[in-house]
Design a protein around this motif. Structure first.
Motif, PDB file in Angstrom:
ATOM      1  N   ILE A  11     -21.990 105.272  61.046  1.00 50.48           N
ATOM      2  CA  ILE A  11     -20.596 105.492  60.552  1.00 50.48           C
ATOM      3  C   ILE A  11     -21.676 105.096  58.631  1.00 50.48           C
ATOM      4  O   ILE A  11     -21.364 105.238  57.961  1.00 50.48           O
ATOM      5  CB  ILE A  11     -19.875 105.134  60.345  1.00 50.48           C
ATOM      6  N   GLU A  12     -21.617 103.750  58.749  1.00 50.36           N
ATOM      7  CA  GLU A  12     -21.974 103.316  56.978  1.00 50.36           C
ATOM      8  C   GLU A  12     -23.704 103.509  56.684  1.00 50.36           C
ATOM      9  O   GLU A  12     -23.334 104.014  56.146  1.00 50.36           O
ATOM     10  CB  GLU A  12     -22.329 101.512  57.688  1.00 50.36           C
ATOM     11  N   LYS A  13     -24.848 103.908  57.851  1.00 47.10           N
ATOM     12  CA  LYS A  13     -25.946 104.022  57.361  1.00 47.10           C
ATOM     13  C   LYS A  13     -25.520 105.203  56.877  1.00 47.10           C
ATOM     14  O   LYS A  13     -26.641 105.628  55.946  1.00 47.10           O
ATOM     15  CB  LYS A  13     -26.961 104.120  58.257  1.00 47.10           C
ATOM     16  N   LEU A  18     -21.876 111.445  55.819  1.00 46.82           N
ATOM     17  CA  LEU A  18     -20.827 112.294  55.494  1.00 46.82           C
ATOM     18  C   LEU A  18     -19.658 112.507  54.379  1.00 46.82           C
ATOM     19  O   LEU A  18     -19.307 113.827  54.260  1.00 46.82           O
ATOM     20  CB  LEU A  18     -19.691 110.915  56.646  1.00 46.82           C
ATOM     21  N   GLN A  19     -20.589 111.435  53.073  1.00 43.94           N
ATOM     22  CA  GLN A  19     -19.532 112.303  52.222  1.00 43.94           C
ATOM     23  C   GLN A  19     -20.128 113.263  51.019  1.00 43.94           C
ATOM     24  O   GLN A  19     -19.174 114.192  51.040  1.00 43.94           O
ATOM     25  CB  GLN A  19     -20.790 110.870  50.649  1.00 43.94           C
ATOM     26  N   HIS A 127     -11.801 109.922  66.854  1.00 38.92           N
ATOM     27  CA  HIS A 127     -13.559 110.246  66.885  1.00 38.92           C
ATOM     28  C   HIS A 127     -14.082 109.435  65.509  1.00 38.92           C
ATOM     29  O   HIS A 127     -13.161 110.153  64.296  1.00 38.92           O
ATOM     30  CB  HIS A 127     -14.176 111.429  66.884  1.00 38.92           C
ATOM     31  N   PRO A 128     -14.770 108.433  65.388  1.00 38.58           N
ATOM     32  CA  PRO A 128     -15.487 107.604  64.093  1.00 38.58           C
ATOM     33  C   PRO A 128     -15.380 108.630  62.418  1.00 38.58           C
ATOM     34  O   PRO A 128     -15.059 108.482  61.848  1.00 38.58           O
ATOM     35  CB  PRO A 128     -15.960 106.506  64.875  1.00 38.58           C
ATOM     36  N   ILE A 129     -16.555 109.430  63.477  1.00 36.36           N
ATOM     37  CA  ILE A 129     -16.917 110.116  61.898  1.00 36.36           C
ATOM     38  C   ILE A 129     -15.893 111.578  61.591  1.00 36.36           C
ATOM     39  O   ILE A 129     -15.900 111.505  60.310  1.00 36.36           O
ATOM     40  CB  ILE A 129     -18.394 111.243  63.201  1.00 36.36           C
TER      41      ILE A 129
END
Ligand code: AMP
Ligand code: MG
Length: 342
Positions: A11-13, A18-19, A127-129
């Motif tokens: 999620i971070e890397k 995602l953006q 789901h985190p994504i």
């Protein structure tokens, strides 16, 4: 159209990917995203032009409403005209997670999203994504990311197969955890009623709310023209190209039955280990008496049957309690309700 593929492992890397997915959604595009149930084909739930594209890409009938996905409970107040006490109780216990609640719809929801119904379906996925993409964009209308009628997608590869070239992007977040679509409960009537079974079970819902009815469409076929509470239940669903017949019996009698059949292209859809005692090719969907593993594998198994050229499939019948009710509900539709009892 060119479909972008975003492989997200962290999620971070992978925040820039995602953006980018969120930006496509904010501009009114279509993105298939992973959730803990199945992959969802997402668009801005409040933008009628964007939602229209979902129906076109899936070939989904216009009278089948969409589930709106949120990232925080408070968002429900901007989407519903009324939030019953029962919704708060269920959210407290089961959100974020595989439970969709039907509540009276607010003015912000376009008619196309709710297919003209006075209610709206809302879910907060875990789901985190999915959550991160919603957080970076907006509430997302997201039905299963498959072509209408075919089995729902539980991997990005399934999404590419069904929707490659028809959507702006697909976010690959690996295999979905549960493998069947969310439980759907309506809280808009006099009594809470289960419209679609899923990983949150009827037993758990009754434990939380007391009385919960089960809609007739969960286990029986709806006549064409009959009024239904959940329009999705009346359509042909989850069907591979092969004809599927459910065979209700124990492992021994099922295998005896399968081994006696003669003809071209006959396959067994069985529980792990049974394939070794069958004289026909088999596809495995989970462990005997482990409904969670059956749910996890079912849709991928139905797709595999098609890839292997199955013509006629005899399927082991799951038990009908707990998550087994969700497995049975999907298998009934894959089999067009054809069932043999041994
Ligand atoms: P899908 O997202 O493709 O798994 O389908 C969503 C399911 O939720 C379908 O079976 C719909 O009919 C059902 N659904 C969505 N909105 C509503 C609503 N307002 N009332 C009843 N059922 C709904
Ligand atoms: Mg669907």
């Amino acid at each position: 159209m060119d479909t972008k593929l975003f492989v997200v492992q962290d999620i971070e890397k992978d925040a820039p990917l995602l953006q980018e997915a969120a930006d496509i959604l904010k501009r009114g595009g279509l993105v298939a995203i992973p959730t803990e149930t199945v992959y969802g084909l997402a668009a801005d739930a409040l933008n009628p032009e964007a939602v229209k594209k979902i129906f076109a890409a899936k070939g989904r009938p216009a009278d089948n409403p969409l589930i709106v996905h949120i990232a925080e409970f408070e968002e429900i107040y901007g989407l519903a005209s009324q939030v019953p006490e029962s919704a708060k109780i269920l959210a407290e216990r089961f959100w974020p997670g595989p439970l969709t609640m039907i509540v009276p719809k607010g003015e912000s929801i376009p008619d196309i999203t709710s297919a003209g119904l006075p209610t709206v379906a809302i879910r907060m996925p875990s789901h985190p994504i999915a959550r991160e993409i919603i957080r970076r964009s907006c509430p997302l209308a997201a039905p299963s990311a498959n072509l209408s009628g075919s089995p729902s997608t539980t991997t990005a590869q399934h999404c590419i197969h069904d929707l490659g070239g028809r959507v702006d992007a697909i976010v690959d977040g690996g295999e979905c955890r549960f493998g069947v679509e969310s439980t759907v409960i309506t809280l808009a009537g006099k009594k809470p009623r289960l419209l679609r079974p899923g990983a949150i079970t009827l037993e758990e819902l009754r434990d939380a709310l007391g009385e919960v009815e089960m809609d007739k469409a969960v286990l029986s076929q709806i006549d064409p023209g009959e009024r239904v509470s959940s329009p999705g239940m009346k359509y042909k669903h989850y069907a591979p190209k092969a004809k599927v017949v459910i065979v209700d019996g124990d492992s021994e009698s099922f295998l005896r039955f399968l081994n006696e059949q003669t003809g071209e292209g006959i396959f067994g859809l069985v529980f792990s280990g049974e394939e070794e005692r069958a004289n026909k090719p088999c596809v495995v969907y989970g462990e005997n008496d482990e409904d969670v593993t059956q749910a996890h594998r079912l849709f991928a198994a139905l797709r595999e049957l098609d890839e292997r050229g199955a013509k006629l499939v005899y399927a082991r019948c799951p038990h009908k309690e707990g998550v087994g009710l969700a497995v049975y509900n999907r298998l009934l539709r894959a089999a067009a309700f054809e069932e043999i009892t041994l």
